[in-house]
Design an enzyme around this catalytic site. Structure first.
Site, PDB file in Angstrom:
ATOM      1  N   HIS A   1     -69.096  17.789   8.439  1.00 54.93           N
ATOM      2  CA  HIS A   1     -69.181  17.163   7.111  1.00 54.93           C
ATOM      3  C   HIS A   1     -70.343  17.778   6.309  1.00 54.93           C
ATOM      4  O   HIS A   1     -70.201  18.077   5.121  1.00 54.93           O
ATOM      5  CB  HIS A   1     -69.468  15.666   7.239  1.00 54.93           C
ATOM      6  CG  HIS A   1     -68.407  14.878   7.929  1.00 54.93           C
ATOM      7  ND1 HIS A   1     -68.621  14.248   9.130  1.00 54.93           N
ATOM      8  CD2 HIS A   1     -67.126  14.593   7.578  1.00 54.93           C
ATOM      9  CE1 HIS A   1     -67.529  13.596   9.500  1.00 54.93           C
ATOM     10  NE2 HIS A   1     -66.594  13.800   8.583  1.00 54.93           N
TER      11      HIS A   1
ATOM     12  N   GLN B   1     -54.519   4.954   5.718  1.00 55.96           N
ATOM     13  CA  GLN B   1     -54.115   6.183   6.405  1.00 55.96           C
ATOM     14  C   GLN B   1     -54.074   6.026   7.927  1.00 55.96           C
ATOM     15  O   GLN B   1     -53.822   6.991   8.639  1.00 55.96           O
ATOM     16  CB  GLN B   1     -54.995   7.361   5.999  1.00 55.96           C
ATOM     17  CG  GLN B   1     -56.404   7.341   6.558  1.00 55.96           C
ATOM     18  CD  GLN B   1     -57.242   8.433   5.946  1.00 55.96           C
ATOM     19  OE1 GLN B   1     -57.533   8.401   4.757  1.00 55.96           O
ATOM     20  NE2 GLN B   1     -57.621   9.435   6.742  1.00 55.96           N
TER      21      GLN B   1
ATOM     22  N   VAL C   1     -66.296  23.668  11.651  1.00 52.80           N
ATOM     23  CA  VAL C   1     -67.569  23.803  12.362  1.00 52.80           C
ATOM     24  C   VAL C   1     -67.363  23.288  13.786  1.00 52.80           C
ATOM     25  O   VAL C   1     -66.753  22.238  13.995  1.00 52.80           O
ATOM     26  CB  VAL C   1     -68.688  23.003  11.650  1.00 52.80           C
ATOM     27  CG1 VAL C   1     -69.994  23.082  12.424  1.00 52.80           C
ATOM     28  CG2 VAL C   1     -68.875  23.527  10.229  1.00 52.80           C
TER      29      VAL C   1
ATOM     30  N   ARG D   1     -64.396  11.465  15.977  1.00 50.06           N
ATOM     31  CA  ARG D   1     -63.780  10.847  17.149  1.00 50.06           C
ATOM     32  C   ARG D   1     -64.411  11.339  18.458  1.00 50.06           C
ATOM     33  O   ARG D   1     -64.245  10.692  19.490  1.00 50.06           O
ATOM     34  CB  ARG D   1     -62.275  11.127  17.173  1.00 50.06           C
ATOM     35  CG  ARG D   1     -61.519  10.359  16.103  1.00 50.06           C
ATOM     36  CD  ARG D   1     -60.018  10.478  16.284  1.00 50.06           C
ATOM     37  NE  ARG D   1     -59.307   9.502  15.479  1.00 50.06           N
ATOM     38  CZ  ARG D   1     -58.937   9.680  14.215  1.00 50.06           C
ATOM     39  NH1 ARG D   1     -59.210  10.816  13.607  1.00 50.06           N
ATOM     40  NH2 ARG D   1     -58.304   8.725  13.554  1.00 50.06           N
TER      41      ARG D   1
HETATM   42  P1  AMP Z   1     -63.195  12.810   7.852  1.00 44.50           P
HETATM   43  O1  AMP Z   1     -64.460  12.046   7.716  1.00 44.50           O
HETATM   44  O2  AMP Z   1     -62.779  13.051   9.261  1.00 44.50           O
HETATM   45  O3  AMP Z   1     -62.099  12.235   6.984  1.00 44.50           O
HETATM   46  O4  AMP Z   1     -63.482  14.257   7.272  1.00 44.50           O
HETATM   47  C1  AMP Z   1     -63.973  14.441   5.965  1.00 44.50           C
HETATM   48  C2  AMP Z   1     -63.879  15.903   5.616  1.00 44.50           C
HETATM   49  O5  AMP Z   1     -64.671  16.662   6.527  1.00 44.50           O
HETATM   50  C3  AMP Z   1     -62.442  16.438   5.704  1.00 44.50           C
HETATM   51  O6  AMP Z   1     -62.228  17.360   4.643  1.00 44.50           O
HETATM   52  C4  AMP Z   1     -62.454  17.142   7.037  1.00 44.50           C
HETATM   53  O7  AMP Z   1     -61.509  18.187   7.131  1.00 44.50           O
HETATM   54  C5  AMP Z   1     -63.871  17.693   7.074  1.00 44.50           C
HETATM   55  N1  AMP Z   1     -64.264  17.966   8.451  1.00 44.50           N
HETATM   56  C6  AMP Z   1     -64.187  17.137   9.519  1.00 44.50           C
HETATM   57  N2  AMP Z   1     -64.573  17.766  10.648  1.00 44.50           N
HETATM   58  C7  AMP Z   1     -64.901  19.033  10.284  1.00 44.50           C
HETATM   59  C8  AMP Z   1     -65.373  20.177  10.980  1.00 44.50           C
HETATM   60  N3  AMP Z   1     -65.590  20.154  12.294  1.00 44.50           N
HETATM   61  N4  AMP Z   1     -65.608  21.312  10.281  1.00 44.50           N
HETATM   62  C9  AMP Z   1     -65.388  21.363   8.944  1.00 44.50           C
HETATM   63  N5  AMP Z   1     -64.946  20.313   8.219  1.00 44.50           N
HETATM   64  C10 AMP Z   1     -64.703  19.161   8.870  1.00 44.50           C
END
Ligand code: AMP
Length: 283
Positions: free
Chosen positions: A37, A61, A178, A189
């Site tokens: 993030h 979702q 990342v 998770r």
């Molecule tokens: P989330 O909080 O899981 O909904 O993710 C928020 C944003 O962070 C989304 O655009 C995800 O694709 C991105 N994101 C989550 N994990 C990663 C990661 N390991 N590397 C790059 N972006 C990420």
């Protein structure tokens, strides 16, 4: 860093900043922040005058109530990380504000096959929920650019399709996944994994990387069979799907004639934790 829960206050504040000529970059998240993030926040900071991060665990979702209830919530720590990272605005609304009582949330976009395959197939309604909340957040934040991770590649395709279909203003910026030092894609998770599950989790990316090295020497069918078998050599890993698909349409590929289009996607259960990952096979 400004921190808002109120939609009206966020809109007011950002309107003023926009009228001052500031370019707004936006990173929507569900919190439990990690370096994945934060890489999006850093990219936004480099490319915009003001960076907004939203934290909202979006009930619409989640097709599985238990997954929603167990989703990690670490708002105080997240706010600290965002502050240290130089984020300008944190918007963390309540569910009642984003989904007022009596409103039936919907979105009028036909996603074709994009929301029917892979994640769409196994998490019915998930992408509709994602599109609804991202559209609502775009309406509130009204950013010039919005940042999404390739880790959730199908989500990125859904957002791009929605922006195109509804002629929305934000430019969508795709950011690289990342990973931890052992290759595991960072994910909120991951913190739910037991120690033994955490030790096994890097196998997912290990197999994706080995598959990439094998591509070109085998058929699509052979590659998929090999990868599923390789992951499931570990009894605690259960593959929900493993696909080799087109990077734009996401449809399964029958052959690798247009190899620049080929990506591998997988969802794997470790206990009750479901992890997803992907790899571009020829880049
Ligand atoms: P989330 O909080 O899981 O909904 O993710 C928020 C944003 O962070 C989304 O655009 C995800 O694709 C991105 N994101 C989550 N994990 C990663 C990661 N390991 N590397 C790059 N972006 C990420």
């Amino acid at each position: 860093m400004k921190q808002f829960t109120s939609i009206a206050e966020t809109v007011d504040y950002l309107n003023t900043e926009r009228e001052r000529g500031l370019m707004i970059g936006f990173v929507p998240t569900m919190g439990a922040l990690h370096d994945g993030h934060l890489s999006l926040i850093k990219r936004s900071k480099m490319e915009n005058d003001l960076t907004v991060c939203s934290i909202f665990v979006n009930p619409a979702q989640f097709n599985n109530r238990e997954d929603l209830n167990k989703y990690p919530r670490t708002l105080v720590y997240d706010a600290k990380l965002l502050l240290e990272c130089g984020c300008d605005v944190l918007f963390a609304p309540e569910a009642s504000a984003m989904y007022p009582e009596g409103e039936t949330p919907d979105i009028d976009v036909d996603f074709g096959m994009l929301d029917k395959v892979m994640e769409g197939k196994f998490r019915p309604g998930h992408f509709k929920g994602v599109a609804i909340i991202v559209k609502k957040l775009f309406d509130i934040v009204n950013p010039a650019r919005a940042y999404f991770g390739k880790k959730d590649y199908q989500q990125l395709a859904i957002i791009r399709h929605m922006v195109k279909t509804l002629h929305l203003a934000p430019e969508i910026v795709a950011c690289e996944t990342v990973r931890e030092a052992d290759g595991l894609a960072m994910s909120s998770r991951n913190m739910r994994l037991t120690i033994s599950e955490r030790n096994l989790a890097p196998k997912i990316y290990e197999v994706l990387s080995k598959l990439k090295a094998k591509t070109g020497k085998s058929t699509v069918g052979e590659l998929k069979e090999w990868a599923v078998k390789k992951i499931q050599e570990y009894p605690d890993l259960r593959v929900e799907y493993f696909e080799i698909g087109d990077k734009d349409t996401l449809l399964p590929l029958k052959n690798l004639n247009r190899k620049e289009q080929a990506m591998a996607f997988t969802a794997v259960f470790l206990g009750d934790v479901r992890l997803i990952d992907n790899i571009e096979l020829f880049l």
